[in-house]
Design a protein around this motif. Structure first.
Motif, PDB file in Angstrom:
ATOM      1  N   THR A  49     -17.703 -21.719 -12.474  1.00 12.98           N
ATOM      2  CA  THR A  49     -18.476 -20.661 -11.804  1.00 12.98           C
ATOM      3  C   THR A  49     -17.537 -19.582 -11.267  1.00 12.98           C
ATOM      4  O   THR A  49     -17.852 -18.383 -11.340  1.00 12.98           O
ATOM      5  N   THR A 131     -21.244 -12.425  -4.193  1.00 12.88           N
ATOM      6  CA  THR A 131     -22.202 -12.443  -5.296  1.00 12.88           C
ATOM      7  C   THR A 131     -23.498 -11.763  -4.914  1.00 12.88           C
ATOM      8  O   THR A 131     -24.005 -10.900  -5.646  1.00 12.88           O
ATOM      9  N   LEU A 149     -25.821 -17.295 -11.083  1.00 15.25           N
ATOM     10  CA  LEU A 149     -24.551 -17.213 -10.364  1.00 15.25           C
ATOM     11  C   LEU A 149     -24.782 -17.294  -8.857  1.00 15.25           C
ATOM     12  O   LEU A 149     -24.029 -17.940  -8.134  1.00 15.25           O
ATOM     13  N   ILE A 299     -23.163 -19.926 -18.165  1.00 14.66           N
ATOM     14  CA  ILE A 299     -23.290 -20.380 -16.789  1.00 14.66           C
ATOM     15  C   ILE A 299     -24.438 -21.376 -16.643  1.00 14.66           C
ATOM     16  O   ILE A 299     -24.407 -22.276 -15.806  1.00 14.66           O
TER      17      ILE A 299
END
Lengths: 681, 157
Positions: A49, A131, A149, A299
């Motif tokens: 990640t 993020t 994410l 992801i």
């Protein structure tokens, strides 16, 4: 009117049933969310990640002004009005254009630290804030990748994500080694919780995605997948040939719907999980390869690691690491030290005549030996939840192929058939040597090896499984018989001290003989005595003084077995240490012990519970189980077996000794009470 | 995502602060309910005595692919907002591209690229046939009364 039955009131039974059910539910809830878990996969998810986050920020930097400046494609005033009244967080909303690049560089630095696992506890939280700040500042440019994410960074900030695959882990290991402490990565409840959060979030994603698709007629007609394929703006690989095989896109559409809708149910079924995850990986790799959304596809696939069994991957990782020549570096923490921690990390410092083929980091050995997955005691929904589905890892004789002297023994033992452990154990008996004679050759090392002179011609091979036996030959004997056995842990040649050269010391060595132990045990349990007689033993290996109790220690790992044995003998215990539960049952059935200590390292939960039940049925010896944190589920079963107590590792040797003393004292008291009650006044 | 019962809407309202604060307020409606046409933004900048400058985004020449996708989402997601917000953002798009080419006048168009059907492809059609594009004017913008931005217009556009 009172309702009564032969067994008590119906109401009482009803309440008991409800209380029992509630207790079961609470225990299941606790086990599901908080049973300690190896943070290995969490660390790997963090690594991947962090890589995605770093890449995302680097790409933003290619056109930072266009997306984040006030005069760019998304003016600050427009975005602020868009978020008007919403409880969102984004530091970009208060950042002027002149601070654009300094802030972006700072975020890149933090993301890089998060990726590398530096100050993980801090950088994980900061990475989450970064993020969501980027995503909230440019909401129009967001897509599925940002959503995934975001939640991964959120959950990773709650977990020990830097425990593995990180600079933090490297520094921690170095610091602990320097201070002679265990380098084990301890299972963590927060790792389990975060793993569950990721699993459930994935289930929620697919469920809502599937339900949303069911609202569209094109997914029912099968045409939807063709529309995706034919969307040229998404396309990175021409799949328009499917127009000539129309059933294929229709099939993919129907399978996609079914897979998404049923993912939440089937992924929890052990037999379906591998298939569901494989289909998911294929779908997301396809999204990356054919629709150009590699970041999103990857992801999502990375998040699947939350469904993996960290114990399985830990054992594979340890096996991979052990292939490189590693020297034993950890000295056994002083068995005399009461604060010595028994986890699975002590390593013997017995000098070897040849370098051990494998590093005996006991944690790795423990995991290696425990490659046999834990079979569930019952059909617990959480026992078989991992990809590894109940297979027995075959003992790898190839691991000992390079072992000195192993080749002839290999031939002998591999021909005609691979011998089961019990047969191997019987060889020692058939050779005419008693078990304890063989054991003596092992137990000779109660004096520091540095004080002994070793003969290179006499060696004793030990194996962690099966018989621990090797014929000790005189120096004049031409034949040296060295056996290598199939083993769950590799054999380590231990040089036996030369009797003549060490004649001054040898009389001080020695062991309690079977007779002595039997006498001590019988005296211990003699019903006519109110106080257990304390036999004085002048046998070597003990401090001069009294033998307080005789203990049988069962530990698959050599280092653990040696550590416990040394410590107990140093504290006036008569101790026999055995490598396997089969050997222990044989010994226990023949000799009386005051207590049995079993180390669960290398044993599955089923084996531990089964052993305790066998001991209770056969002899009724009190058993002290050294239970791994990952085996807490066994407590429910152990609590129902008579005479069993447990200590959850890590635990100090002192705690173990105190537990043994307590168990022995209770056993004596109950024996005396039984005798007193049965004895006529 | 409508339709939803008042119960679900109430639950969404109650959970909204938590969801929005933690960036969890997503419906995960990937290609749902139906995969539709892709949306692009084209612009035309008239120049005196010269051919107009035309451009369109997303442009497949944009690298890396993630950056291309960001521009793709700028065009795709624009119509998810209310009219007032959308007009503000359209003006921002126009100003950005006008600044990029150091011009003051620009017109924007919304271009819908309709995916070809299976039958059309079987009949020999192509995905990028002109008839598969539909253009709809967004508006013309004149920034001659505004000072040029001094920021960099480097990048893919």
């Amino acid at each position: 009117m009172r309702l009564r039955s032969a067994n008590g009131s119906v109401l009482n039974r009803g309440f008991s049933y409800i209380a029992g059910a509630a207790s079961s539910v609470l225990n299941a809830w606790h086990g599901f969310w908080f049973q300690p878990l190896d943070p290995l996969m969490i660390g790997l998810i963090r690594l991947l990640t962090g890589w995605m986050l770093l890449y995302n920020l680097l790409v933003w930097g290619l056109d930072l002004d266009a997306f984040f400046s006030d005069h760019g494609l998304q003016p600050l005033s427009s975005i602020k009005s868009l978020h008007d009244g919403d409880p969102i967080f984004s530091f970009w909303l208060w950042t002027g254009d002149q601070w654009l690049w300094p802030m972006h560089c700072a975020c890149l630095t933090i993301a890089a630290m998060f990726f590398l696992g530096i100050a993980s506890r801090v950088t994980s939280v900061l990475s989450f804030l970064i993020t969501i700040s980027y995503s909230q500042r440019v909401p129009i440019a967001n897509f599925g990748f940002d959503q995934v994410l975001g939640f991964l960074c959120l959950y990773l900030s709650l977990a020990p994500s830097g425990a593995c695959f990180s600079i933090d882990a490297i520094i921690r290991r170095w610091w602990r080694r320097r201070h002679g402490r265990s380098v084990d990565v301890l299972p963590s409840s927060s790792a389990r919780m975060v793993s569950r959060l990721i699993q459930l979030h994935l289930c929620a994603i697919y469920l809502w995605a599937g339900f949303a698709k069911l609202k569209g007629p094109s997914w029912w007609t099968g045409e939807a997948m063709w529309r995706v394929i034919a969307n040229q703006e998404y396309q990175t690989m021409d799949l328009t040939w499917m127009a000539h095989v129309p059933w294929l896109p229709y099939l993919i559409a129907h399978v996609t719907i079914a897979w998404e809708v049923f993912f939440i149910v089937l992924v929890w079924q052990p037999r379906w999980r591998p298939l569901m995850l494989l289909m998911g990986v294929l779908m997301h790799v396809g999204i990356g390869a054919f629709l150009g959304m590699w970041t999103f596809g990857l992801i999502m696939a990375f998040a699947y690691l939350a469904f993996s069994d960290p114990d399985l991957w830990r054992s594979r990782l340890n096996r991979l690491v052990r292939r490189a020549p590693v020297e034993s570096t950890m000295a056994l923490a002083a068995a005399d030290s009461a604060s010595n921690i028994v986890t699975a990390s002590a390593e013997t410092s017995i000098p070897r005549t040849s370098p051990a083929p494998f590093s005996l980091s006991v944690a790795s050995t423990c995991e290696e030996a425990a490659d046999v997955s834990d079979l569930p005691i019952e059909e617990s929904p959480y026992e078989n939840e991992f990809l590894d589905l109940n297979f027995d890892s075959p003992l790898e004789t190839s691991e000992i192929a390079g072992f000195p002297g192993a080749e002839p023994a290999l031939v002998a033992f591999n021909s005609p058939e691979v011998l089961p452990e019990s047969a191997v154990a019987n060889i020692g008996f058939e050779s005419g040597e008693s078990w304890f004679e063989g054991e003596e050759s092992l137990l000779v090392n109660d004096v520091d090896d540095a004080e002994l002179q070793f003969s290179r011609e006499t060696t004793v091979s030990t194996a962690a499984v099966g018989i621990v036996e090797s014929t000790v030959q005189d120096d004049d004997s031409a034949e040296m018989f060295e056996q290598a056995f199939q083993m769950a842990t590799p054999a380590v040649p231990i040089a036996e001290p030369d009797v003549e050269a060490n004649s001054e010391l040898i009389p001080e060595l020695g062991l309690p003989s079977c007779t002595d132990m039997e006498m001590a045990s019988k005296a211990r349990t003699a019903p006519e005595t109110e106080a257990a007689p304390e036999t004085t033993s002048t046998e070597p290996g003990h401090k001069a003084g009294k033998v307080t109790a005789s203990v049988c220690v069962v530990a698959a790992d050599t280092a653990d077995r040696t550590a416990i044995r040394r410590y107990l003998r140093g504290h006036e215990f008569s101790c026999v240490a055995l490598p396997s539960i089969d050997d222990a049952l044989t010994s226990i059935s023949r000799h009386r012990f005051d207590a049995v200590v079993v180390h669960s390292c290398g044993l599955s939960t089923r084996e531990v519970v089964g052993f305790c039940e066998d001991v209770a049925d056969l002899t009724g010896h009190p058993v002290v189980v050294l239970l791994r944190a990952s085996q807490l589920v066994a407590i429910d079963h152990l609590s129902q077996i008579r005479g069993v107590s447990w200590i959850v590792l890590p635990a100090s040797l002192k705690e173990i000794r105190q537990q043994i003393e307590s168990v022995v004292a209770m056993s004596c008291r109950s024996s005396l009470q039984t005798v007193t009650e049965s004895k006529p006044c | 995502m409508p339709p939803a019962s008042p119960l679900l809407e109430r639950g969404h309202f109650l959970a909204r602060p938590y969801n929005e604060a933690l960036f969890l307020n997503h419906g995960y409606h990937f290609f749902a309910p139906d995969p539709g046409s892709s949306t692009l933004i084209s612009y035309e900048i008239p120049r005196e005595g010269d051919a107009p400058i035309v451009g369109r985004f997303p442009d497949v020449r944009i690298k890396p692919r993630l950056l291309y996708h960001r521009y793709f989402m700028l065009a795709e997601n624009l119509w998810a907002f209310d009219d007032e917000t959308r007009k503000t953002i359209e003006t921002a798009y126009a100003r950005h591209f006008a600044n990029k080419h150091r011009e003051t006048k620009i017109s924007l168009n919304r271009v819908s690229h309709i995916p070809s059907s299976i039958l059309r492809m079987q009949a020999g059609g192509r995905l990028d046939d002109a008839e598969m594009f539909e253009s709809e004017p967004i508006g013309s913008f004149d920034f001659s009364t505004e000072a040029f931005s001094k920021s960099s217009v480097a990048g893919n556009f």
